[in-house]
Design an enzyme around this catalytic site. Structure first.
Site, PDB file in Angstrom:
ATOM      1  N   SER A 169      -3.356   7.338 -26.831  1.00 25.08           N
ATOM      2  CA  SER A 169      -4.174   6.111 -26.846  1.00 25.08           C
ATOM      3  C   SER A 169      -5.495   6.389 -27.144  1.00 25.08           C
ATOM      4  O   SER A 169      -5.679   6.751 -28.150  1.00 25.08           O
ATOM      5  CB  SER A 169      -4.177   5.746 -25.289  1.00 25.08           C
ATOM      6  OG  SER A 169      -4.577   4.412 -25.069  1.00 25.08           O
ATOM      7  N   ASP A 335       5.936   0.288 -26.995  1.00 21.06           N
ATOM      8  CA  ASP A 335       4.730   0.327 -26.798  1.00 21.06           C
ATOM      9  C   ASP A 335       3.927  -0.982 -27.573  1.00 21.06           C
ATOM     10  O   ASP A 335       4.115  -1.097 -28.685  1.00 21.06           O
ATOM     11  CB  ASP A 335       4.290   1.497 -27.437  1.00 21.06           C
ATOM     12  CG  ASP A 335       2.475   1.550 -27.073  1.00 21.06           C
ATOM     13  OD1 ASP A 335       1.765   0.616 -26.639  1.00 21.06           O
ATOM     14  OD2 ASP A 335       1.887   2.741 -27.564  1.00 21.06           O
ATOM     15  N   HIS A 368       3.716   1.522 -23.405  1.00 18.36           N
ATOM     16  CA  HIS A 368       2.530   2.551 -23.925  1.00 18.36           C
ATOM     17  C   HIS A 368       2.410   3.747 -22.834  1.00 18.36           C
ATOM     18  O   HIS A 368       2.032   4.854 -23.717  1.00 18.36           O
ATOM     19  CB  HIS A 368       1.157   1.547 -23.866  1.00 18.36           C
ATOM     20  CG  HIS A 368       0.107   2.413 -24.340  1.00 18.36           C
ATOM     21  ND1 HIS A 368      -0.112   3.071 -25.791  1.00 18.36           N
ATOM     22  CD2 HIS A 368      -1.376   2.940 -23.603  1.00 18.36           C
ATOM     23  CE1 HIS A 368      -1.283   3.531 -25.638  1.00 18.36           C
ATOM     24  NE2 HIS A 368      -1.730   3.622 -24.531  1.00 18.36           N
ATOM     25  N   ASP A 369       2.598   3.516 -21.675  1.00 20.48           N
ATOM     26  CA  ASP A 369       2.281   4.662 -20.571  1.00 20.48           C
ATOM     27  C   ASP A 369       3.537   5.819 -20.980  1.00 20.48           C
ATOM     28  O   ASP A 369       3.255   7.021 -20.425  1.00 20.48           O
ATOM     29  CB  ASP A 369       2.607   4.104 -19.386  1.00 20.48           C
ATOM     30  CG  ASP A 369       1.198   3.932 -18.507  1.00 20.48           C
ATOM     31  OD1 ASP A 369       0.259   4.430 -19.460  1.00 20.48           O
ATOM     32  OD2 ASP A 369       1.501   3.482 -17.465  1.00 20.48           O
TER      33      ASP A 369
END
Lengths: 396, 396
Positions: A169, A335, A368-369
């Site tokens: 990220s 994501d 995304h995580d």
């Protein structure tokens, strides 16, 4: 163009400075008036300090150092118990003895970003000009400024070249910036779930978060520390909105669906009827205990400003011309904050620049995580890439 | 099971009641103590009123009436200049003489939803028990309650069967509810960009908006009207977050990309550097001038509670068994708030129930808001479907 760097004569690995007054939880390196940090904005930050953690041991050749770069709301506590929350480090899945970033082999450096709030100079630090917290007098910083500061830490630690820079990220943005700014100091780079520029949608979500913070009267125009208040409600709303973007529709459905808190049915009120509501409220409330509201403004702003191509005449490949750094990029299918096309754009630019690059898109519903979660394929790729890099520099 | 209905003897088309004290902008129908509204929560709302607009003329057979249902933040002003904003109605693209919902042929009814703030009873209305605005004493309402109220309006207008019910987003939920609750009163149904239940992600976004409103001290525990305040900042943040979900990543990129407000570059401040930031801020600020904060809480809650299958033993097809209503569903490829699979789930249920159903997924990058925008394929399908319905009931 890479910033030039000179190792300080007699640079050595700093003794951990635990117990320093400014931040008791981490070693801190201070850079005084002789080492000012010139920022992209034109401002000069001096003095400033960096809070960091290390894991593992630097080898005699100083060739086994890996810099780990953290995401928006994380910090240097990547692989140790967090001093505020008491929870495991945010990348303990990946960093440790025998783990993919193997601290039995590698010396891992993790530092709090410039503008952060856990030991590195940021808006909650004391402004030497006034003796009060900077607040909004802190200069706006960029990802490149963050990496400039990190490079001074690495230099301070006596490391001429990093075996690898790894991050997801916003951490991945720093990885790309490291490779662009200091190619000769990065043997291998691993940008995960990231992009070479922040999208309009991502800027929009960040702006909502900032407006939520600034709408809170307890923010006090940024002077809440002096006022003795805390914009907890605004920061909590910001975190709630952001948290949704870190998950996928599918993972929210799998985790919560429309399940109710109380099996007896709807309360017909504005209580948290649905489990997803109480989960989000908890995420918001837990966050404000560990994060400074102004840091949230500054670090989101740094991400918004990030546009690596713009720094290189609008051509991303120009950021990497002539590089000898090896790259490995990873994206995750679900994501939607940093979708796969963002990674592909970097891969294409690296190909155009003639760089060595591999890329994997990992199938997952975790959104995304995923880069922070139990993703065996991420672990396997990281282990393999770093092992090859180690062999590349002659580490057994 | 459909609610039973009896047309009032001598029911007639109400004279427009423009100039009524409670709401000067629209005709209003009041239902007194003899016509209480029993809500899903068990509460009874009485008296209550509905603000509405009509367009076109009801034919002698009373067979050409089309009910148009509005989305979360819209109102009855579908095809006239909005009395507050001065802007065109939200569906003037679709409704008017010669347009797909052709007011030369059809009599169009558009009413403000229960819980709204433009003429229909909602939390800003006077609570007859106290003489003060309801605030949070207003009962939580559901989509089914909204449709119950609409059915009373339609009955009041002397219309036994609607030629069609049409709506997008929350309006589409109402269309589905109409078809499930009153199948014999709906000849054709057109649910657009909607779902038979609100997803966990959508509930999560709504919860963020509600928390943003409730975090604003000027919300005053819901009693801001009595307190003479207005939670403008909180409601504005809620709107900003929601607005992102109405657009696609692609449309935000196309409209704004990373373009700056000022061509000279970054301000290195928290001003709106990017065009997408100032756009969002404007969206938030314009919204608070026309919408009541408590209505935002209630109407989002109604959407969260919507789960048509749950009302029918967990089997969506059971909501439509034996129906003779014709259905036409539409989704948009870039709509991530109500993605195509949500519409497909309804189509599958309708197929399982043996209903007449057609479905189109329209290719567009405009996101969820596409149903409000210039989408020629939407116009063509709507025109064709309504024309066939008109022929089906013998309208030339």
């Amino acid at each position: 163009m890479a910033d030039s760097v000179t190792l300080s004569p007699g640079a050595r690995i700093a003794e951990p400075a635990r117990g320093e007054a400014d931040h008791p939880h981490s070693p801190v390196v201070r850079f005084g008036a002789d080492r000012p940090l010139r920022l992209d904005s034109g401002a000069v930050l001096s003095p400033f300090q960096i809070g960091y953690q290390t894991y593992g041991t630097l080898n005699a050749a100083r060739s086994n150092a890996i810099m780990v770069c953290h995401a928006l709301t994380a910090d240097q506590h990547a692989a140790n118990v967090h001093p505020v929350t008491g929870k495991p480090g945010w990348w303990e899945t990946l960093i440790g003895p025998g783990k993919p970033i193997d601290t039995d082999r590698f010396f891992v450096i993790s530092s709090n970003v410039l503008g952060g709030c856990l030991g590195t100079t940021g808006p909650s630090s004391t402004n030497p000009a006034t003796g009060a917290p900077y607040g909004l007098d802190f200069p706006v910083v960029t990802i490149r400024d963050m990496v400039r500061a990190q490079s001074m830490l690495v230099e301070h630690l006596g490391i001429e070249r990093l075996l690898a820079v790894v991050g997801g990220s916003m951490g991945g943005m720093q990885v790309l910036q490291w490779a662009a700014s200091y190619p000769e100091r990065v043997f291998a780079a691993m940008p995960i779930a990231t992009a070479a520029r922040h999208s309009a949608q991502n800027i929009a979500f960040h702006e909502v978060g900032r407006q939520a913070v600034m709408a809170d009267p307890d923010w006090q125009g940024g002077r809440y520390l002096a006022a003795g208040t805390s914009p907890r409600r605004g920061l909590s709303v910001a975190r709630m909105a952001a948290h949704i973007t870190y998950m996928s529709d599918g993972s929210l459905h799998r985790k919560f669906g429309r399940r109710l808190q109380d099996r007896d049915g709807h309360t017909f009120s504005f209580d948290a009827d649905f489990q997803v509501e109480s989960y989000l409220r908890h995420q918001g409330e837990a966050f404000v205990d560990r994060f400074d509201a102004n840091s949230y403004l500054y670090v989101t702003r740094a991400m918004d400003y990030f546009d690596l191509a713009a720094e290189h005449g609008g051509v991303l490949a120009n950021a990497f011309r002539g590089t000898t750094t090896r790259f490995c990029l990873i994206s995750f299918t679900s994501d939607w904050l940093f979708p796969t096309p963002d990674s592909r754009a970097v891969v294409h630019a690296l190909n155009a620049a003639g760089a060595s690059v591999s890329f994997a898109e990992i199938e997952t519903d975790k959104g995304h995580d995923a880069f922070l979660l139990d993703e065996p394929e991420l672990f396997a790729i990281t282990r393999g890439f770093l092992d090859a890099a180690a062999r590349g520099v002659g580490i057994r």
